[in-house]
Design an enzyme around this catalytic site. Sequence first.
Site, PDB file in Angstrom:
ATOM      1  N   TYR A 154       0.836  -1.205   0.000  1.00 17.61           N
ATOM      2  CA  TYR A 154       0.000   0.000   0.000  1.00 17.61           C
ATOM      3  C   TYR A 154       0.875   1.261   0.000  1.00 17.61           C
ATOM      4  O   TYR A 154       0.676   2.173  -0.798  1.00 17.61           O
ATOM      5  CB  TYR A 154      -0.921  -0.018   1.236  1.00 17.61           C
ATOM      6  CG  TYR A 154      -1.655   1.279   1.481  1.00 17.61           C
ATOM      7  CD1 TYR A 154      -2.703   1.673   0.653  1.00 17.61           C
ATOM      8  CD2 TYR A 154      -1.307   2.124   2.536  1.00 17.61           C
ATOM      9  CE1 TYR A 154      -3.381   2.874   0.874  1.00 17.61           C
ATOM     10  CE2 TYR A 154      -1.973   3.308   2.768  1.00 17.61           C
ATOM     11  CZ  TYR A 154      -3.008   3.671   1.944  1.00 17.61           C
ATOM     12  OH  TYR A 154      -3.675   4.864   2.157  1.00 17.61           O
ATOM     13  N   ILE A 195     -10.364   3.351  16.590  1.00 19.26           N
ATOM     14  CA  ILE A 195     -11.233   4.234  17.385  1.00 19.26           C
ATOM     15  C   ILE A 195     -12.668   3.727  17.371  1.00 19.26           C
ATOM     16  O   ILE A 195     -13.327   3.647  18.412  1.00 19.26           O
ATOM     17  CB  ILE A 195     -11.166   5.695  16.883  1.00 19.26           C
ATOM     18  CG1 ILE A 195      -9.758   6.244  17.098  1.00 19.26           C
ATOM     19  CG2 ILE A 195     -12.215   6.569  17.589  1.00 19.26           C
ATOM     20  CD1 ILE A 195      -9.555   7.696  16.734  1.00 19.26           C
TER      21      ILE A 195
HETATM   22  P1  NAD Z   1     -12.301   4.690   1.796  1.00 23.63           P
HETATM   23  O1  NAD Z   1     -12.025   3.269   1.474  1.00 23.63           O
HETATM   24  O2  NAD Z   1     -13.379   5.020   2.768  1.00 23.63           O
HETATM   25  O3  NAD Z   1     -12.601   5.499   0.477  1.00 23.63           O
HETATM   26  C1  NAD Z   1     -12.067   5.162  -0.768  1.00 23.63           C
HETATM   27  C2  NAD Z   1     -13.201   5.149  -1.761  1.00 23.63           C
HETATM   28  O4  NAD Z   1     -12.660   4.843  -3.036  1.00 23.63           O
HETATM   29  C3  NAD Z   1     -14.273   4.096  -1.466  1.00 23.63           C
HETATM   30  O5  NAD Z   1     -15.564   4.683  -1.405  1.00 23.63           O
HETATM   31  C4  NAD Z   1     -14.172   3.120  -2.613  1.00 23.63           C
HETATM   32  O6  NAD Z   1     -15.436   2.564  -2.987  1.00 23.63           O
HETATM   33  C5  NAD Z   1     -13.568   3.987  -3.698  1.00 23.63           C
HETATM   34  N1  NAD Z   1     -12.848   3.198  -4.681  1.00 23.63           N
HETATM   35  C6  NAD Z   1     -11.994   2.170  -4.456  1.00 23.63           C
HETATM   36  N2  NAD Z   1     -11.559   1.666  -5.608  1.00 23.63           N
HETATM   37  C7  NAD Z   1     -12.126   2.410  -6.583  1.00 23.63           C
HETATM   38  C8  NAD Z   1     -12.059   2.369  -7.998  1.00 23.63           C
HETATM   39  N3  NAD Z   1     -11.318   1.453  -8.620  1.00 23.63           N
HETATM   40  N4  NAD Z   1     -12.776   3.283  -8.702  1.00 23.63           N
HETATM   41  C9  NAD Z   1     -13.554   4.198  -8.072  1.00 23.63           C
HETATM   42  N5  NAD Z   1     -13.658   4.269  -6.737  1.00 23.63           N
HETATM   43  C10 NAD Z   1     -12.943   3.391  -6.002  1.00 23.63           C
HETATM   44  O7  NAD Z   1     -10.923   5.291   2.301  1.00 23.63           O
HETATM   45  P2  NAD Z   1     -10.635   6.685   3.015  1.00 23.63           P
HETATM   46  O8  NAD Z   1     -10.230   6.387   4.391  1.00 23.63           O
HETATM   47  O9  NAD Z   1     -11.734   7.640   2.771  1.00 23.63           O
HETATM   48  O10 NAD Z   1      -9.351   7.145   2.210  1.00 23.63           O
HETATM   49  C11 NAD Z   1      -9.411   8.116   1.182  1.00 23.63           C
HETATM   50  C12 NAD Z   1      -8.025   8.340   0.638  1.00 23.63           C
HETATM   51  O11 NAD Z   1      -7.148   8.781   1.677  1.00 23.63           O
HETATM   52  C13 NAD Z   1      -7.399   7.086   0.057  1.00 23.63           C
HETATM   53  O12 NAD Z   1      -6.659   7.457  -1.079  1.00 23.63           O
HETATM   54  C14 NAD Z   1      -6.475   6.605   1.161  1.00 23.63           C
HETATM   55  O13 NAD Z   1      -5.408   5.874   0.630  1.00 23.63           O
HETATM   56  C15 NAD Z   1      -6.027   7.925   1.763  1.00 23.63           C
HETATM   57  N6  NAD Z   1      -5.628   7.841   3.171  1.00 23.63           N
HETATM   58  C16 NAD Z   1      -6.561   7.560   4.138  1.00 23.63           C
HETATM   59  C17 NAD Z   1      -6.159   7.517   5.467  1.00 23.63           C
HETATM   60  C18 NAD Z   1      -7.132   7.232   6.589  1.00 23.63           C
HETATM   61  O14 NAD Z   1      -6.712   7.199   7.737  1.00 23.63           O
HETATM   62  N7  NAD Z   1      -8.430   7.054   6.338  1.00 23.63           N
HETATM   63  C19 NAD Z   1      -4.816   7.754   5.809  1.00 23.63           C
HETATM   64  C20 NAD Z   1      -3.909   8.015   4.793  1.00 23.63           C
HETATM   65  C21 NAD Z   1      -4.333   8.081   3.477  1.00 23.63           C
END
Ligand code: NAD
Length: 328
Positions: A154, A195
């Site tokens: 990742y 959490i």
């Molecule tokens: P999440 O999984 O809730 O949201 C990601 C969304 O992308 C989902 O709704 C999913 O259905 C959609 N998705 C996945 N594959 C897809 C595809 N092929 N085409 C279209 N949509 C697709 O995750 P999140 O926590 O909201 O994270 C959002 C972003 O932030 C991501 O890029 C993640 O890597 C990054 N991020 C999140 C965190 C965290 O703590 N939540 C930390 C660091 C980075």
Amino acid sequence: MRILVTGGAGFIGGHLAEAFLEDGHDVTVLDNLEPFYAEGIKRHTLDVHREVAEGRAVDYRFVDGDVRDPETVEALVADADVVVHQAAQAGVRESVDNPRKVTDINVDGTVNLLEASKEADVKRVILASSSSVYGKPQSLPYEEDHPTEPVSPYGVTKLTQEHMARVYTELHGLPTVCLRYFTVYGPRMRPNMAISNFVSRCVNGEPPVIYGDGQQTRDFTYVADVVDANRTLLESDAADGDVLNIGSSDNISIQELAETVRDQLAPELEIEYESAREADAEHTHASVAKAGELIGYEPSRTIAEGVGEFIEWYQSNREWYEPLVRES
Ligand code: NAD
């Protein structure tokens, strides 16, 4: 402004789309409702968007589509002023089990967006990166020029995404900014996060369970702060071509987190421990000095305040959200 939010049915993208609609922007959400975790949360998020859009002079559109499909991406980017790219296969453990899928979505999907944005008249592409790009800390807090040696597939995909964005800026003059989020939490968060699990167990009078000895530390970021950073960048070119940490800059141990939740809900409970899971970073801690300097970013809440707000939201959404946490 017309904003394309990829992954806009997800946790962070969902909050971004909601905030942009509240600010009066036209928003298109592209999301394939990937069943990686509870689809019910995504459906709920899309309902919230529709409610916010109703009665406001904004266009809102949800497209059930995939960032891996170049034609879909091209058509949507052609109509956007700014692209806010959140779609990804998140989850360190999922990436260990399923590295090909994670690479397809996180790398190839990003290239589709960058390619389409290069061709269209896009003002800026803002990309969600992650603290996972750093890997083992040589010094903490992480500053953006800390060496990057991700320890999971990742993290590698997120770092590749950053390099791709930088190269598109340098080769094609496409303005891009990558935001390295540090463990984000808040309403509608993924139900399998520490959490939500701690809260769910304590609300039900069950002891919170820590994987490992609880001494791992995390920089927990309230989702409203992530929204603020993205909101500022819609209008600001101050960080074009750059990467910024978006964290709270106040790291605490998982032990302290469990205690914070427990003390607010059920102080009599004793914390329990199970064996650690693989590929989890031991420590994350963000320096947010650069984000402060370039875009005026400032974390708005202490962890106790953010946890308190999340607990309040959890209590009023318990009926539909709790079963999802219990299943995860
Ligand atoms: P999440 O999984 O809730 O949201 C990601 C969304 O992308 C989902 O709704 C999913 O259905 C959609 N998705 C996945 N594959 C897809 C595809 N092929 N085409 C279209 N949509 C697709 O995750 P999140 O926590 O909201 O994270 C959002 C972003 O932030 C991501 O890029 C993640 O890597 C990054 N991020 C999140 C965190 C965290 O703590 N939540 C930390 C660091 C980075």
